[in-house]
Design a protein around this motif. Structure first.
Motif, PDB file in Angstrom:
ATOM      1  N   ASP A 475      31.259  -9.755 -42.200  1.00  0.00           N
ATOM      2  CA  ASP A 475      32.007 -10.357 -43.304  1.00  0.00           C
ATOM      3  C   ASP A 475      31.073 -11.197 -44.175  1.00  0.00           C
ATOM      4  O   ASP A 475      31.303 -11.358 -45.374  1.00  0.00           O
ATOM      5  CB  ASP A 475      33.142 -11.228 -42.749  1.00  0.00           C
ATOM      6  N   CYS A 495      28.563 -11.160 -49.093  1.00  0.00           N
ATOM      7  CA  CYS A 495      29.783 -11.753 -48.557  1.00  0.00           C
ATOM      8  C   CYS A 495      30.998 -11.037 -49.142  1.00  0.00           C
ATOM      9  O   CYS A 495      31.068 -10.788 -50.351  1.00  0.00           O
ATOM     10  CB  CYS A 495      29.832 -13.246 -48.916  1.00  0.00           C
ATOM     11  N   ARG A 496      31.936 -10.689 -48.293  1.00  0.00           N
ATOM     12  CA  ARG A 496      33.150 -10.023 -48.756  1.00  0.00           C
ATOM     13  C   ARG A 496      34.011 -10.953 -49.611  1.00  0.00           C
ATOM     14  O   ARG A 496      34.765 -10.505 -50.464  1.00  0.00           O
ATOM     15  CB  ARG A 496      33.955  -9.525 -47.558  1.00  0.00           C
ATOM     16  N   ASN A 497      33.888 -12.252 -49.329  1.00  0.00           N
ATOM     17  CA  ASN A 497      34.623 -13.242 -50.108  1.00  0.00           C
ATOM     18  C   ASN A 497      33.647 -14.356 -50.500  1.00  0.00           C
ATOM     19  O   ASN A 497      33.360 -15.253 -49.703  1.00  0.00           O
ATOM     20  CB  ASN A 497      35.788 -13.802 -49.295  1.00  0.00           C
ATOM     21  N   GLN A 498      33.115 -14.274 -51.717  1.00  0.00           N
ATOM     22  CA  GLN A 498      32.087 -15.234 -52.131  1.00  0.00           C
ATOM     23  C   GLN A 498      32.624 -16.653 -52.239  1.00  0.00           C
ATOM     24  O   GLN A 498      31.850 -17.611 -52.321  1.00  0.00           O
ATOM     25  CB  GLN A 498      31.472 -14.793 -53.455  1.00  0.00           C
ATOM     26  N   HIS A 499      33.932 -16.805 -52.219  1.00  0.00           N
ATOM     27  CA  HIS A 499      34.505 -18.154 -52.248  1.00  0.00           C
ATOM     28  C   HIS A 499      34.113 -18.942 -50.991  1.00  0.00           C
ATOM     29  O   HIS A 499      34.112 -20.180 -51.001  1.00  0.00           O
ATOM     30  CB  HIS A 499      36.026 -18.084 -52.365  1.00  0.00           C
TER      31      HIS A 499
END
Length: 537
Positions: A475, A495-499
């Motif tokens: 992930d 990253c799958r979720n850069q947040h």
């Protein structure tokens, strides 16, 4: 076999130094231990080992259960010149089902079982004898009346006929068994037979002994009667005449238990010989040995997670764990000594153990412990540093007497040089995987004083990170490039979720972003990633 002591994969200075130092401590307490590493040494650690003239630890590939770990049957092999009868008596006395045949250097030649001996009695060659004179004398409890020799090979006959019936039929290749039939004995001597076996312990006139001496004929007297002698004479043959050399399943002592189980499952032999790499016979194993196999004994330092440890760890017996990281996923079936302290280095804990046991710390070990602490705390710049670490270094330096500022810079220069290293080598030199709130995370950290070299290859690093992330189904895959002098780190990531990146480090998530004050993966990166992940739920 003793106890293996090792740190995590992609070994750093702290894990290597603590393994060596703990092994030395255990040896002073009369434990049989070996310090090991699970991978190639990095430049920093190599520099330190050379500086203090310490041999690198043994490279350990896995701790899977091997044949050498099984409690095998230790049975001495016998030479191929042993008689069948002697082998049988040995097996009967020691309740053995199988014997190994070995040469003078204990090299494995073949095997003989009770079944082989039984089949030899049924289907053997009863007309030929090939053995040593010593075997015949021993097995027949014989007394030499004349002659002798070393090896006997010839055609066997039990003479019960009138001497005229065999006159002219005997030759120098014959071995005859006879009672006190002087006419037969005289005929045999005249024919210059190879050996006359005189049964019943009979004495014969001196003239026949003289005749035999003159004709170079050997006469042996046995107390057994003709029937018994003729029945066991074939068992005086060399054991090599019936030993099996083909279709034998033997195991090397390095073979893994899983392979042994598979081989045994496809065959029906009772015993399987074990040899070393030089074909030296070690013993036998069978199905009972794999039911309750021995396990390799290990002590873990500087880690307590399966993903960071050696292959086959679940097959080993963990004796002790000494670490300064968060609790991982390793479980044991029995209570063990587990020492986990919130200090900056595992070497600090090992140092404390020396003091607790009132053991003198040698110069080289003091140097390694001091180096491990300096390395893992970034010479006290890491937030993981504690006063316990600083006090330990001060005390250890009373032994090694170094200029710590100069030495620390030399260590970091040696360790952070990226010259000649590939993208893959740099990425994996200190790489660890974690499971954070259900997310698969791969974290690589590189300490360097040459940031420019990394950023000249920035695009290549990003492509490699993408490849690692896809292959490992991460992930988040993060490369932390730590600048020791600036006391911060640059980040390259997939990253799958850069947040997650922005929430964890409070920065704009672009490739190569610098995060001030981030130098510790354990104390800062992992906790902040956890916090960032949770904040997005």
């Amino acid at each position: 076999m003793g106890i293996f002591i090792f740190g995590h994969k992609n070994p750093d200075t702290d894990s290597v130094a603590s393994a060596i130092a703990l092994s030395h401590l255990k040896q002073q307490l009369n434990h049989d231990t070996t310090a090991c590493v699970l991978g190639n040494l990095n430049k920093e650690t190599s520099f330190i080992l050379d500086f203090f003239q310490v041999e690198p630890p043994k490279l350990l590939m896995d701790v899977k259960t091997q044949v050498m770990d099984l409690h095998h049957d230790t049975v001495l092999g016998i030479p191929p010149t042993t008689s069948i009868l002697h082998a049988y008596k040995l097996m009967e006395a020691q309740r053995l089902e199988t014997l190994a045949i070995v040469d003078d250097e204990n090299k494995f030649l073949g095997i003989v079982s009770m079944k082989d001996i039984a089949m030899g009695l049924i289907k053997g060659n009863f007309e030929e004898l090939k053995t040593s004179f010593e075997n015949i004398v021993s097995d027949l409890k014989g007394i030499i009346l004349t002659g002798g020799g070393s090896e006997v090979e010839g055609k066997l006959s039990v003479i019960a006929y009138y001497y005229k019936s065999v006159e002219g039929a005997l030759s120098e290749n014959d071995i005859i068994i006879v009672g006190d039939r002087y006419d037969i004995i005289e005929c045999a001597v005249d024919s210059k037979v190879k050996l006359i076996i005189l049964t019943g312990g009979m004495k014969i006139p001196k003239k026949y002994i003289q005749m035999a001496t003159d004709n170079n004929v050997t006469i042996l007297s046995t107390p057994f009667d003709t029937y018994y002698t003729s029945k066991i004479i074939n068992q005086c043959n060399y054991i090599s005449t019936i030993m099996r050399t083909k279709n034998i399943i033997k195991f090397n002592h390095h073979d893994y238990l899983d392979d042994v189980k598979e081989a045994m499952g496809n065959t029906h032999f009772r015993n399987y010989p074990v040899v070393d790499d030089y074909n030296t016979f070690i013993g036998f194993i069978n199905r009972k040995h794999i039911m309750n196999p021995g396990k390799k004994k290990v002590i873990l330092v500087d880690h307590n997670e399966y993903a960071q440890s050696v292959e086959g760890l679940k097959e080993a017996e963990i004796m002790e764990i000494i670490d300064h990281h968060k609790l991982g996923d390793i479980a044991t079936s029995i209570p063990i000594s587990f020492r986990n302290s919130p200090v900056g280095s595992t070497c600090t804990i090992i140092y404390q153990m020396y003091r607790e046991n009132a053991l003198q710390i040698p110069y080289s070990i003091a140097g390694l412990l001091l180096s491990g602490i300096i390395s893992d705390t970034l010479y006290f710049k890491s937030p993981t540093t504690t006063k316990v670490d600083q006090d330990a270094v001060a005390d250890l330096n009373k032994i090694v007497k170094l200029n710590l500022d100069t030495y620390a810079m030399d260590v970091f220069k040696a360790g952070t040089s990226l010259e000649g290293q590939s993208i893959e080598e740099i990425f994996y030199k200190d790489f660890k995987e974690f499971s954070l709130e259900g997310n698969r995370v791969g974290l690589s950290q590189v300490f360097t004083l040459d940031i420019e070299d990394v950023f000249n290859r920035k695009d290549e690093f990003i492509l490699f990170i993408d490849k690692v992330s896809n292959n490992s189904n991460h992930d988040l895959t993060l490369l932390i490039i730590t600048d020791i002098l600036k006391e911060g780190s640059y980040l390259l990531f997939r990253c799958r979720n850069q947040h997650i990146i922005s929430a964890a480090f409070h920065i704009e998530p672009y490739q190569g972003v610098f995060v001030q004050g981030i130098v510790s993966r354990k104390k800062q990166v992992v906790p902040q990633l956890l916090e960032g992940i949770n904040s997005l739920k």
